[in-house]
Design a protein around this motif. Structure first.
Motif, mmCIF file in Angstrom:
data_model
loop_
_atom_site.group_PDB
_atom_site.id
_atom_site.type_symbol
_atom_site.label_atom_id
_atom_site.label_comp_id
_atom_site.label_asym_id
_atom_site.label_seq_id
_atom_site.Cartn_x
_atom_site.Cartn_y
_atom_site.Cartn_z
ATOM 1 N N TYR A 29 0.839 -1.200 0.000
ATOM 2 C CA TYR A 29 0.000 0.000 0.000
ATOM 3 C C TYR A 29 0.882 1.260 0.000
ATOM 4 C CZ TYR A 29 -3.402 3.447 1.587
ATOM 5 O OH TYR A 29 -4.196 4.560 1.692
ATOM 6 N N PHE A 30 2.065 1.161 0.632
ATOM 7 C CA PHE A 30 2.963 2.303 0.795
ATOM 8 C C PHE A 30 4.173 2.275 -0.133
ATOM 9 C CE2 PHE A 30 1.227 1.333 5.059
ATOM 10 C CZ PHE A 30 0.559 2.517 5.321
ATOM 11 N N LEU A 31 4.578 1.086 -0.556
ATOM 12 C CA LEU A 31 5.903 0.919 -1.149
ATOM 13 C C LEU A 31 5.889 -0.277 -2.102
ATOM 14 C CD1 LEU A 31 9.045 1.659 -0.620
ATOM 15 C CD2 LEU A 31 8.986 -0.187 1.048
ATOM 16 N N SER A 32 6.614 -0.174 -3.194
ATOM 17 C CA SER A 32 6.785 -1.337 -4.079
ATOM 18 C C SER A 32 7.697 -2.324 -3.359
ATOM 19 C CB SER A 32 7.407 -0.895 -5.402
ATOM 20 O OG SER A 32 7.703 -2.016 -6.194
ATOM 21 N N PHE A 33 7.134 -3.460 -2.937
ATOM 22 C CA PHE A 33 7.874 -4.393 -2.083
ATOM 23 C C PHE A 33 7.541 -5.823 -2.472
ATOM 24 C CE2 PHE A 33 8.406 -6.910 1.830
ATOM 25 C CZ PHE A 33 9.707 -6.574 2.168
ATOM 26 N N ASP A 34 8.570 -6.656 -2.608
ATOM 27 C CA ASP A 34 8.325 -8.066 -2.849
ATOM 28 C C ASP A 34 9.434 -8.910 -2.237
ATOM 29 O OD1 ASP A 34 10.447 -7.652 -4.584
ATOM 30 O OD2 ASP A 34 9.438 -8.394 -6.357
ATOM 31 N N ALA A 86 12.698 3.564 10.262
ATOM 32 C CA ALA A 86 11.774 4.353 9.436
ATOM 33 C C ALA A 86 12.519 5.522 8.785
ATOM 34 C CB ALA A 86 10.594 4.848 10.274
ATOM 35 N N ASP A 87 13.353 6.222 9.553
ATOM 36 C CA ASP A 87 14.158 7.318 8.992
ATOM 37 C C ASP A 87 15.117 6.798 7.927
ATOM 38 O OD1 ASP A 87 12.924 9.232 10.574
ATOM 39 O OD2 ASP A 87 14.491 9.189 12.124
ATOM 40 N N TYR A 88 15.714 5.643 8.183
ATOM 41 C CA TYR A 88 16.611 5.002 7.222
ATOM 42 C C TYR A 88 15.864 4.740 5.909
ATOM 43 C CZ TYR A 88 19.320 1.144 5.168
ATOM 44 O OH TYR A 88 20.014 0.326 4.315
ATOM 45 N N MET A 89 14.656 4.167 6.010
ATOM 46 C CA MET A 89 13.868 3.875 4.814
ATOM 47 C C MET A 89 13.496 5.166 4.077
ATOM 48 S SD MET A 89 13.680 0.648 4.278
ATOM 49 C CE MET A 89 12.354 0.553 3.071
ATOM 50 N N LYS A 90 13.188 6.209 4.822
ATOM 51 C CA LYS A 90 12.856 7.500 4.194
ATOM 52 C C LYS A 90 14.047 8.015 3.388
ATOM 53 C CE LYS A 90 11.138 12.097 5.290
ATOM 54 N NZ LYS A 90 10.710 12.996 6.380
ATOM 55 N N ARG A 91 15.245 7.932 3.974
ATOM 56 C CA ARG A 91 16.456 8.370 3.255
ATOM 57 C C ARG A 91 16.654 7.531 1.994
ATOM 58 N NH1 ARG A 91 18.471 8.309 8.389
ATOM 59 N NH2 ARG A 91 19.747 6.469 8.011
ATOM 60 N N LYS A 92 16.455 6.231 2.111
ATOM 61 C CA LYS A 92 16.636 5.354 0.951
ATOM 62 C C LYS A 92 15.601 5.675 -0.129
ATOM 63 C CE LYS A 92 20.140 3.100 2.432
ATOM 64 N NZ LYS A 92 21.444 3.525 1.942
ATOM 65 N N MET A 93 14.370 5.945 0.264
ATOM 66 C CA MET A 93 13.321 6.262 -0.701
ATOM 67 C C MET A 93 13.661 7.530 -1.479
ATOM 68 S SD MET A 93 10.128 5.141 1.722
ATOM 69 C CE MET A 93 8.847 5.978 0.844
ATOM 70 N N VAL A 142 9.447 -3.489 8.105
ATOM 71 C CA VAL A 142 9.287 -2.630 6.920
ATOM 72 C C VAL A 142 7.887 -2.019 6.933
ATOM 73 C CG1 VAL A 142 9.206 -2.549 4.394
ATOM 74 C CG2 VAL A 142 10.989 -3.885 5.542
ATOM 75 N N TYR A 143 6.888 -2.847 7.227
ATOM 76 C CA TYR A 143 5.521 -2.326 7.321
ATOM 77 C C TYR A 143 5.419 -1.276 8.430
ATOM 78 C CZ TYR A 143 0.549 -1.986 8.291
ATOM 79 O OH TYR A 143 -0.704 -1.490 8.515
ATOM 80 N N ARG A 144 6.004 -1.558 9.570
ATOM 81 C CA ARG A 144 5.991 -0.609 10.691
ATOM 82 C C ARG A 144 6.645 0.707 10.272
ATOM 83 N NH1 ARG A 144 5.154 -1.113 16.153
ATOM 84 N NH2 ARG A 144 4.970 -3.361 15.878
ATOM 85 N N ALA A 145 7.773 0.624 9.598
ATOM 86 C CA ALA A 145 8.467 1.838 9.141
ATOM 87 C C ALA A 145 7.562 2.665 8.226
ATOM 88 C CB ALA A 145 9.758 1.458 8.411
ATOM 89 N N LEU A 149 6.195 6.489 8.887
ATOM 90 C CA LEU A 149 6.415 7.581 7.930
ATOM 91 C C LEU A 149 5.117 8.198 7.436
ATOM 92 C CD1 LEU A 149 9.331 6.098 5.799
ATOM 93 C CD2 LEU A 149 9.461 7.816 7.629
ATOM 94 N N ASN A 150 4.044 7.422 7.442
ATOM 95 C CA ASN A 150 2.764 7.913 6.932
ATOM 96 C C ASN A 150 1.789 8.273 8.034
ATOM 97 O OD1 ASN A 150 2.725 7.638 3.808
ATOM 98 N ND2 ASN A 150 3.844 5.862 4.553
ATOM 99 N N GLY A 151 2.267 8.328 9.276
ATOM 100 C CA GLY A 151 1.431 8.773 10.380
ATOM 101 C C GLY A 151 0.331 7.807 10.770
ATOM 102 N N GLY A 152 0.506 6.553 10.455
ATOM 103 C CA GLY A 152 -0.506 5.552 10.767
ATOM 104 C C GLY A 152 -0.539 5.219 12.247
ATOM 105 N N PRO A 153 -1.613 4.584 12.705
ATOM 106 C CA PRO A 153 -1.765 4.277 14.136
ATOM 107 C C PRO A 153 -1.077 2.968 14.572
ATOM 108 C CG PRO A 153 -3.732 3.628 12.961
ATOM 109 C CD PRO A 153 -2.806 4.274 11.939
ATOM 110 N N TYR A 154 -0.412 2.280 13.654
ATOM 111 C CA TYR A 154 0.150 0.968 13.954
ATOM 112 C C TYR A 154 1.236 1.020 15.034
ATOM 113 C CZ TYR A 154 2.198 -3.650 13.008
ATOM 114 O OH TYR A 154 2.679 -4.936 13.116
#
Length: 157
Positions: A29-34, A86-93, A142-145, A149-154
Motif C-alpha cells: 500500500y505504501f511501497l513497491s515491495f516483494d 523508518a528514517d533510514y527507509m525514508k532516506r533510501k526512498m 518494513v511495514y511498521r516503518a 512515515l505515513n502517520g498511521g496508528p500501527y
C-alpha cells in the motif's frame, strides 16, 4: 524505488508464510515491495560450510541487478530502533534510484563475495533467530516503518 527481500530457500512453516504474505501485502500500500526466493541448494551433505556459502553466494549475486543497493541482514550489522529504521527507509526512498535489496542468507551466512558486493549491513537483533522467523520480523518492521512515515496508528511510542 522498488524494495526487494531476497532470501535463500523457501519458507516452509505455514504460519510464517501466512504472516509474511500478510505484511508484504500491507506494505505494498505504501511501497513497491516483494520477496524473491533463491532455491535452496540440493545435495549439500557433501559440501563443507564454506562451499555451501560460496554456492549460495553465486546464486545471490546472479539475482542482483546493476544499480541495486544491497543491504545484508547480518548479525554484525548496525542495529536500529523502529523509528530509526523508518528514517533510514525514508532516506533510501529519497536516494535509491533502482532497487533496494535486503538479503537474508542461508544457514551459514554470506560468502566473502556477497560481503564485498554489499553496501551496508543491518542487524535485526543481538539475538539469533531462525531464517524463517527473521523473514517475518523483517517484513513486519518494513511495514511498521511505512506506517511511522505515513502517520498511521500501527506504531506507538
Amino acid at each position: 524505488m522498488k524494495t526487494t527481500l531476497l532470501v535463500v530457500g523457501r519458507t516452509v512453516e505455514k504460519h510464517f508464510i501466512t504472516a509474511i504474505d500478510d505484511y508484504i501485502q500491507r506494505t505494498k500500500y505504501f511501497l513497491s515491495f516483494d520477496m524473491e526466493v533463491i532455491p535452496e541448494l540440493k545435495n549439500t551433505k557433501n559440501l563443507s560450510m564454506d562451499q555451501q556459502k560460496e554456492k549460495e553466494g553465486e546464486l545471490i549475486l546472479k539475482a542482483l541487478q546493476p544499480g541495486d543497493v544491497i543491504v545484508l541482514l547480518d548479525e554484525h550489522g548496525k542495529e536500529m530502533r523502529s523509528i530509526e529504521f523508518a528514517d533510514y527507509m525514508k532516506r533510501k526512498m529519497n536516494t535509491v534510484n533502482k532497487r533496494l535489496v535486503f538479503i537474508i542468507g542461508g544457514p551459514y551466512g554470506f560468502s566473502e563475495k556477497v560481503y564485498q558486493a554489499a553496501h551496508e549491513k543491518i542487524s535485526m537483533s543481538k539475538m539469533t533467530f531462525s531464517h524463517q522467523m527473521i523473514r517475518l520480523i523483517f517484513v513486519e518492521q518494513v511495514y511498521r516503518a511505512m506506517t511511522i512515515l505515513n502517520g498511521g496508528p500501527y506504531h506507538h511510542e
